[in-house]
Scaffold this motif. Structure first.
Motif, mmCIF file in Angstrom:
data_model
loop_
_atom_site.group_PDB
_atom_site.id
_atom_site.type_symbol
_atom_site.label_atom_id
_atom_site.label_comp_id
_atom_site.label_asym_id
_atom_site.label_seq_id
_atom_site.Cartn_x
_atom_site.Cartn_y
_atom_site.Cartn_z
ATOM 1 N N GLU A 16 -41.516 -21.650 -3.778
ATOM 2 C CA GLU A 16 -41.759 -20.653 -4.652
ATOM 3 C C GLU A 16 -43.517 -19.965 -4.607
ATOM 4 O O GLU A 16 -43.474 -18.662 -4.656
ATOM 5 C CB GLU A 16 -41.760 -20.808 -6.028
ATOM 6 N N HIS A 17 -44.346 -20.914 -4.192
ATOM 7 C CA HIS A 17 -45.902 -20.643 -4.362
ATOM 8 C C HIS A 17 -46.517 -20.245 -3.167
ATOM 9 O O HIS A 17 -46.112 -20.962 -2.263
ATOM 10 C CB HIS A 17 -46.497 -21.570 -4.674
ATOM 11 N N LEU A 18 -47.011 -18.656 -3.117
ATOM 12 C CA LEU A 18 -47.339 -18.517 -2.023
ATOM 13 C C LEU A 18 -48.532 -18.997 -1.712
ATOM 14 O O LEU A 18 -49.530 -18.756 -3.022
ATOM 15 C CB LEU A 18 -47.463 -16.531 -1.842
ATOM 16 N N CYS A 19 -49.175 -19.253 -1.040
ATOM 17 C CA CYS A 19 -50.867 -20.111 -0.873
ATOM 18 C C CYS A 19 -51.038 -19.047 1.232
ATOM 19 O O CYS A 19 -50.216 -19.861 2.161
ATOM 20 C CB CYS A 19 -51.039 -21.644 -0.122
ATOM 21 N N PHE A 20 -52.801 -18.833 0.394
ATOM 22 C CA PHE A 20 -52.738 -17.487 1.944
ATOM 23 C C PHE A 20 -53.801 -18.539 2.048
ATOM 24 O O PHE A 20 -54.574 -19.364 1.499
ATOM 25 C CB PHE A 20 -53.143 -16.219 0.698
ATOM 26 N N LEU A 21 -54.459 -18.214 4.419
ATOM 27 C CA LEU A 21 -54.974 -18.976 4.412
ATOM 28 C C LEU A 21 -55.804 -17.942 5.021
ATOM 29 O O LEU A 21 -55.237 -17.080 5.860
ATOM 30 C CB LEU A 21 -54.023 -20.145 4.633
ATOM 31 N N GLY A 22 -57.085 -18.009 5.325
ATOM 32 C CA GLY A 22 -58.083 -17.280 6.103
ATOM 33 C C GLY A 22 -58.645 -18.045 6.948
ATOM 34 O O GLY A 22 -57.880 -19.194 7.700
#
Length: 672
Positions: free
Chosen positions: A390-396
């Motif tokens: 459920e938890h969106l983790c964005f990676l750059g």
């Protein structure tokens, strides 16, 4: 009767355990969150706080009451005890205990007592235990050391952290409070300083602390506060037409409604939210908030767009399996926002690719990709796959130049009030470093020759080519159209106040005729030309108080006789948020009117600058429609930039040319 006996069996078990030098964990396993009987409370608290064997520290107190603020301390103690309703003889004894404990605490810790710091409120439940003065002092010291976060001023780390937790779990409510300019320090300072003792009745505090000390979680107060606010979301959101102070008063007084019977459920909900929150901040902030070092470096969390997650937690989470007993904590759905060529050179196996460049260059394709992402997330959750969460983790990428576009992607999700949004600290570079000893097995399709972490020499070459075939005018025209559609969803600036919570200290000094502008800029780069963005940008960290900004009718302003030209644009903040606006140019000033989504045809005047204050206009070669007006003064042969505004204007060359012409006209008139 049998039921009553069964219900009280745990009390007998607890008494037995206390005789056997038990631990806080064993006490919790016996009581299971129930309120501890009064006759056992002092012993339970001393064991949980680790002071049962601590001696009498007050023997070091010389009984001299000579603090600079002694009169204030004494008056506060007397006033507080006067409100308790005790017998006069008891009052004298309690005042004496309070003043002695607080005076010695200040002297031994080299601290200054301040009115309203929560110390007296902490002592009230401890004095109710009727322990010797030395025992009360030991408990007070332990609570202050272990459970009271350092929060001395309104912009301290605890309030930034709490806001990020609220943004994570209820972004709409967080956005509403941000729009009203209500920051957490305004309503939960006393909660943090006193562990709710300043706002709750004694029975409620005793029941809460019974469980709190057994939990032994320094950050538990943040989740109790979170439950308090989130549970009242409907009431708070319904106050949209109320003034700021009424909302703050309502928020501040919410704990007053708690009763002792509510505490078990209250704490259980807080435990649930704690389980549903990434834990990286605990390690990162433990020393900042609770460490012995008063000079501990302030956390960068004050600048965070959303809740940060460490590479270690992300990698561990990706490698873990679903809990067989059905109790799920945090499961990440990882979104890799790097350009395609970087993603293809190595990525985590569970990562979903969402190229952040699409948002700028092909908004329609970006929208399609986001829908695909959400669909993939739903399918992964349904299949209970390793990639599902459920938890969106964005990676750059971990590289500042590229990650500003990753921030824009994250900001677009936050503006839509998406729950459970976090961002990986350090990006792909941090992930790469965390699995350095086992890169081949941990990363898929890893190519050392193309990977920018393995082969940094490729970085400069890669950064110059994002999509060379894309037309700049088409690119930014599309952005403009796309962002207009999104503007109605913008409920408030989720981030502006934490960019620099103290506001800008820069004094705005406009260029005047006395500055002899024609001579100062000799031998310097052209001031009013379109340059590539350089490194002299200050952080545009001004706190904009929308409440005090003038509201105007856009159509009336566009018809003003002194308006030479007007341009539809988007005001761009450093965090990537965009606001549909109008840039107006007169012969002497530029104005920016930011549309109010909820009030069609009306706008806030958010920028009001004399043309003479503009010393430089810049743009990026890759994105010429993204222009920056820089304000400052010339000192000797250097430009000192003290502020700036950034706009996205389709066909920006016309606006730039017009503004530059009128600036030059002004200068010529003054020089003449």
């Amino acid at each position: 009767m049998a039921v009553e006996e069964d219900d009280n069996t745990w009390v007998l078990d607890l008494e037995t355990a206390l005789l056997e030098n038990c631990t806080a964990a064993s006490i919790y396993s016996i009581s299971k969150g129930k309120t501890v009987p009064d006759f056992l409370r002092s012993e339970v608290w001393q064991i949980c706080l680790g002071v049962q064997e601590k001696g009498n520290q007050l023997i070091l107190f010389n009984e001299i009451f000579d603090l600079p603020e002694q009169n204030i301390l004494r008056e506060d103690c007397q006033q507080f005890v006067a409100n308790l309703g005790n017998e006069d003889e008891d009052k004298v004894s309690v005042v004496s205990d309070l003043e002695s404990i607080l005076t010695f605490y200040c002297k031994s810790k080299s601290l200054k007592y301040e009115k309203g710091n929560g110390w007296i409120e902490i002592l009230l439940p401890l004095i109710a235990l009727k322990l010797p003065r030395s025992g009360t002092y030991n408990l007070f010291e332990a609570i202050r050391n272990c459970y009271i976060p350092r929060c001395y001023k309104k912009n301290d780390t605890p309030f930034h952290l709490f806001r990020l937790l609220l943004l994570y779990h209820d972004p709409e409510l967080c956005s509403f409070l941000d729009t009203k300019r209500i920051s957490p320090d305004m309503y939960c300072l006393s909660w943090f300083q006193s562990l709710f003792a300043a706002t709750c009745s004694l029975p409620v505090v005793q029941a809460m602390w019974d469980l709190y000390f057994q939990q032994a979680d320094a950050f538990f107060v943040f989740f109790l506060a979170l439950v308090m606010v989130v549970n009242a979301r409907e009431q708070i959101l319904s106050m949209k037409n109320e003034n700021k102070q009424n909302i703050v008063t309502t928020l501040s007084s919410m704990p007053c409604a708690l009763e002792a019977d509510d505490i078990t459920d209250f704490c259980s909900l807080a435990q649930y939210y704690a389980l549903k929150t990434p834990g990286s901040f605990r390690k990162d902030l433990l020393n900042v908030l609770y460490g012995d070092d008063e000079s501990a470096e302030t956390s960068s969390i004050s600048q965070a767009l959303c809740l940060p997650v460490s590479a270690g937690e992300l990698v561990e989470n990706a490698e873990s399996t679903h809990s067989p007993d059905g109790i799920e904590c945090v499961r990440f759905f990882l979104v890799d926002c790097r350009p395609a060529e970087q993603y293809n050179a190595g990525h985590l196996p569970t990562a979903f690719h969402l190229d952040c460049n699409l948002m700028l260059q092909e908004p329609a394709a970006f929208s399609t990709a986001v829908q695909g992402l959400l669909s993939a997330q739903r399918q992964a959750l349904a299949a209970r796959s390793a990639a599902g969460g459920e938890h969106l983790c964005f990676l750059g990428s971990g590289r500042v130049e590229e990650d500003q576009y990753t921030h824009m992607v994250v900001a677009s999700f936050l503006q839509k009030h998406t729950h459970y949004v976090s961002m990986l600290t350090g990006g792909y570079q941090a992930v790469h470093e965390s699995v350095a000893e086992n890169v081949g097995d941990s990363l898929e399709e890893h190519n050392p020759h193309s990977c920018l972490v393995c082969n940094p020499d490729n970085a400069s070459e890669d950064s110059e080519t994002i999509r060379p075939n894309a037309s700049s005018s088409d690119l930014f025209g599309k952005i403009s159209a796309a962002m207009k559609l999104k503007s109605a969803e913008v409920k408030g600036k989720l981030f502006d106040y934490i960019v620099n919570p103290t506001g800008s200290n820069a004094v705005e000094r406009h260029v005047s005729s006395a500055d002899k502008l024609g001579k100062r800029y000799r031998n310097m780069a052209p001031v009013f030309s379109i340059d590539e963005e350089d490194g002299d940008d200050p952080s545009p960290t001004k706190l904009e108080e929308e409440e005090g900004q003038e509201i105007v009718a856009v159509s009336a302003w566009l018809k003003k006789s002194d308006v030479i030209a007007a341009f539809k644009c988007h005001e761009v903040k450093v965090n990537g948020y965009m606001y549909e606006s109008h840039l107006l140019v007169t012969s002497s000033h530029i104005y920016v009117l930011r549309d109010i989504p909820s009030r069609k045809g009306l706008a806030h005047i958010v920028v009001r600058r004399p043309l003479s204050a503009i010393v430089k206009i810049t743009s990026k070669k890759k994105h010429p429609d993204l222009i920056t007006f820089k304000y400052g003064v010339a000192k000797e042969e250097n430009l000192v930039i003290f502020d700036m505004d950034r706009f996205l204007i389709p066909n920006s060359s016309e606006a730039t040319k017009l503004v530059s012409q009128h600036i030059l006209k002004q200068l010529k008139g003054k020089d003449g």
